[in-house]
Write a protein that holds these residues in place. Structure first.
Motif, PDB file in Angstrom:
ATOM      1  N   LEU A   1      40.801   6.630 -10.460  1.00  8.27           N
ATOM      2  CA  LEU A   1      40.288   6.999  -9.154  1.00  8.27           C
ATOM      3  C   LEU A   1      39.009   6.241  -8.877  1.00  8.27           C
ATOM      4  O   LEU A   1      38.315   5.801  -9.813  1.00  8.27           O
ATOM      5  CB  LEU A   1      40.040   8.508  -9.049  1.00  8.27           C
ATOM      6  N   ILE A   2      38.708   6.087  -7.608  1.00  3.76           N
ATOM      7  CA  ILE A   2      37.503   5.396  -7.166  1.00  3.76           C
ATOM      8  C   ILE A   2      36.538   6.438  -6.597  1.00  3.76           C
ATOM      9  O   ILE A   2      36.902   7.216  -5.713  1.00  3.76           O
ATOM     10  CB  ILE A   2      37.814   4.346  -6.089  1.00  3.76           C
ATOM     11  N   VAL A   3      35.324   6.455  -7.121  1.00  6.06           N
ATOM     12  CA  VAL A   3      34.283   7.372  -6.651  1.00  6.06           C
ATOM     13  C   VAL A   3      33.291   6.558  -5.831  1.00  6.06           C
ATOM     14  O   VAL A   3      32.728   5.568  -6.323  1.00  6.06           O
ATOM     15  CB  VAL A   3      33.578   8.061  -7.823  1.00  6.06           C
ATOM     16  N   GLY A   4      33.085   6.958  -4.583  1.00 11.41           N
ATOM     17  CA  GLY A   4      32.233   6.174  -3.703  1.00 11.41           C
ATOM     18  C   GLY A   4      30.769   6.189  -4.090  1.00 11.41           C
ATOM     19  O   GLY A   4      30.095   5.166  -4.030  1.00 11.41           O
ATOM     20  N   SER A   5      30.249   7.341  -4.500  1.00  9.79           N
ATOM     21  CA  SER A   5      28.826   7.468  -4.821  1.00  9.79           C
ATOM     22  C   SER A   5      28.652   7.743  -6.314  1.00  9.79           C
ATOM     23  O   SER A   5      29.327   8.606  -6.878  1.00  9.79           O
ATOM     24  CB  SER A   5      28.196   8.597  -4.006  1.00  9.79           C
TER      25      SER A   5
ATOM     26  N   LEU B   1      34.751   3.021 -10.784  1.00 10.94           N
ATOM     27  CA  LEU B   1      36.089   3.260 -11.323  1.00 10.94           C
ATOM     28  C   LEU B   1      36.034   4.293 -12.452  1.00 10.94           C
ATOM     29  O   LEU B   1      35.206   4.192 -13.361  1.00 10.94           O
ATOM     30  CB  LEU B   1      36.690   1.954 -11.853  1.00 10.94           C
ATOM     31  N   VAL B   2      36.910   5.282 -12.388  1.00 10.20           N
ATOM     32  CA  VAL B   2      37.046   6.314 -13.419  1.00 10.20           C
ATOM     33  C   VAL B   2      38.508   6.374 -13.839  1.00 10.20           C
ATOM     34  O   VAL B   2      39.413   6.338 -12.987  1.00 10.20           O
ATOM     35  CB  VAL B   2      36.591   7.695 -12.905  1.00 10.20           C
ATOM     36  N   SER B   3      38.746   6.465 -15.150  1.00  8.70           N
ATOM     37  CA  SER B   3      40.113   6.581 -15.664  1.00  8.70           C
ATOM     38  C   SER B   3      40.284   7.915 -16.372  1.00  8.70           C
ATOM     39  O   SER B   3      39.344   8.423 -16.994  1.00  8.70           O
ATOM     40  CB  SER B   3      40.433   5.435 -16.622  1.00  8.70           C
ATOM     41  N   ILE B   4      41.490   8.469 -16.272  1.00  6.26           N
ATOM     42  CA  ILE B   4      41.856   9.691 -16.997  1.00  6.26           C
ATOM     43  C   ILE B   4      42.812   9.283 -18.102  1.00  6.26           C
ATOM     44  O   ILE B   4      43.871   8.690 -17.830  1.00  6.26           O
ATOM     45  CB  ILE B   4      42.517  10.728 -16.068  1.00  6.26           C
ATOM     46  N   GLU B   5      42.444   9.585 -19.341  1.00  7.43           N
ATOM     47  CA  GLU B   5      43.209   9.127 -20.495  1.00  7.43           C
ATOM     48  C   GLU B   5      43.701  10.297 -21.333  1.00  7.43           C
ATOM     49  O   GLU B   5      43.100  11.370 -21.346  1.00  7.43           O
ATOM     50  CB  GLU B   5      42.349   8.193 -21.356  1.00  7.43           C
ATOM     51  N   GLN B   6      44.795  10.037 -22.036  1.00 13.15           N
ATOM     52  CA  GLN B   6      45.352  10.996 -22.991  1.00 13.15           C
ATOM     53  C   GLN B   6      45.700  10.234 -24.261  1.00 13.15           C
ATOM     54  O   GLN B   6      46.496   9.291 -24.219  1.00 13.15           O
ATOM     55  CB  GLN B   6      46.594  11.686 -22.427  1.00 13.15           C
TER      56      GLN B   6
END
Length: 427
Positions: free
Chosen positions: A399-403, A374-379
């Motif tokens: 977003l979800i990154v598979g690898s 799991l990756v988040s984009i923050e401001q």
């Protein structure tokens, strides 16, 4: 049964041990002899005896250490002088390079003193005030260069007189066409700081043999999958035909030799061909993925290359060449898209992997529920809601990154996507 290879024991008393570590034969023997004369004492010996034995060994090795240092310094100075001579012979040098070589040839200065001689000469030549180096040993060389450049420390109006002469002086003869224009071999390595550019305004120049670009095959294939299908332009330098279009180029087995490079350099047709391949293209970004003889040919015909916003060159080892090419290709964008520009700052992975671009932060949040990462984009510390892409589609702040191996690439891509997006609603 698992076979475990036995690692050879380190034996400092053996000359072969130091030869294997790059020492010259005479230095290797001297180091091994010092260890044989003063080996480590047994752990049962008193600390005082062990320390005295160690000090004696260090003292015995001092001459050879001094000889190694002197040898390394001599090699460094020889490389520096050789590089300066090559610049002067190829026409890329300037007044200061000529002064360095003059200080060596006329006065027998080593590299450090030749630099100070050139500093003094150049200061006098361009009308600067006399400014002696802080080290007393370097002042005579500086003063000598200052006097040879026309300076006179006893004349009150000397600086003003030299400044007037410098303003009226004609350009030096060494500034030929190649010295005035920045040659591709002098271009900087690619970085992520320049703004992303549409592929239709980008050009990559490659060689047609693996030795041309240290892994050119991988670079060309990656280019064809990205820029090639988005309107980018590729030019291939071949040993048989010279410069050709990269659209339909087929790999050649022949490598560019020095003799064949000289023939291509002497051919005015090559410069015309390169100019024709670039005609009609509004270019903003050029990458040169060449080295060796290939780069020498391009340097000679570089007058055909346009002056544009970004001009860069890959360099060094195969891994660095591929990394530089990847950086350059990641800056390309498709027509109609918008991508955020700027340098992405990464944190240490041990502290939690994060990447920052302006006011935006991409943060790795750990394993995602179920599968992936799991990756988040923050401001400003909260999720970056309310952003839309150029097509009007809302951007999800997570977003979800598979690898896990693709975390950095996906985090950078998401940051640039948000950086080029439009924020249409307050959070």
């Amino acid at each position: 049964m698992i076979h475990v290879e036995k690692i050879p024991q380190f034996d400092p008393c053996s000359t072969a041990t130091w030869l294997a570590r790059g020492r010259a034969p005479e230095h290797a023997e001297a180091i091994a002899k010092a260890w044989r004369d003063f080996p480590d004492l047994a752990p049962t010996a008193s600390p005082e005896d062990r320390m005295a034995h160690t000090r004696a060994r260090v003292q015995a090795m001092k001459p050879v250490n001094d000889a190694i240092a002197a040898h390394s310094e001599a090699e460094r100075q020889a490389r520096n002088f050789s590089f300066t001579e090559e610049r002067a012979v190829s026409g890329r040098g300037d007044d200061r390079d000529a002064a360095i070589l003059r200080g060596r040839d006329r006065y027998g200065y080593d590299w450090n003193l030749a630099i100070r001689y050139a500093d003094g000469w150049y200061a006098a030549h361009v009308g600067w005030n006399h400014c002696s180096p802080s080290k007393a040993a370097e002042r005579p060389a500086y003063d000598c260069g200052f006097a040879d450049g026309g300076g006179d420390v006893d004349d009150l109006f000397d600086a003003a007189r030299r400044a007037n002469r410098a303003a009226e002086r004609a350009p030096i003869s060494m500034q030929s066409r190649g010295a005035v224009r920045s040659l591709p071999s002098d271009w900087p390595k690619p970085s992520d700081r320049p703004r992303p550019t549409p592929w239709s305004r980008r050009v990559i120049i490659l060689g047609d043999h693996p030795a041309a670009a240290l892994g050119r095959g991988d670079i060309l294939e990656r280019y064809r999958k990205t820029g090639g299908r988005c309107g980018g332009h590729a030019i291939i330098l071949t040993a048989t035909k010279g410069f050709i279009s990269g659209v339909t180029a087929q790999p050649e087995a022949e490598e560019l030799t020095a003799e064949r490079a000289d023939e291509l350099i002497a051919s005015p047709e090559q410069e015309d061909r390169l100019r024709a391949l670039l005609a009609g293209i509004d270019i903003e970004d050029i990458l040169v993925a060449l080295h060796g003889e290939y780069l020498r040919v391009l340097d000679t015909h570089s007058a055909a290359l346009p002056t544009c916003r970004n001009r860069e060159r890959t360099r060094n080892t195969p891994l660095q060449v591929k990394a530089h090419a990847k950086l350059w290709m990641d800056r390309g964008r498709e027509a109609g898209s918008n991508v955020g520009a700027g340098h992405i700052r990464w944190s240490k992975a041990t502290k939690g992997l994060t990447a920052k671009l302006g006011e935006l932060t991409a943060r790795y949040q750990g394993p995602a529920p179920g599968k992936g990462h799991l990756v988040s984009i923050e401001q400003d510390g909260t999720l970056a809601h309310g952003f839309i892409d150029p097509g009007g589609k809302p951007l999800a702040p997570t977003l979800i990154v598979g690898s896990k191996a693709r975390l950095r690439d996906e985090m950078a891509r998401a940051l640039r996507l948000f950086g080029g997006a439009t924020r249409f609603a307050a959070r």
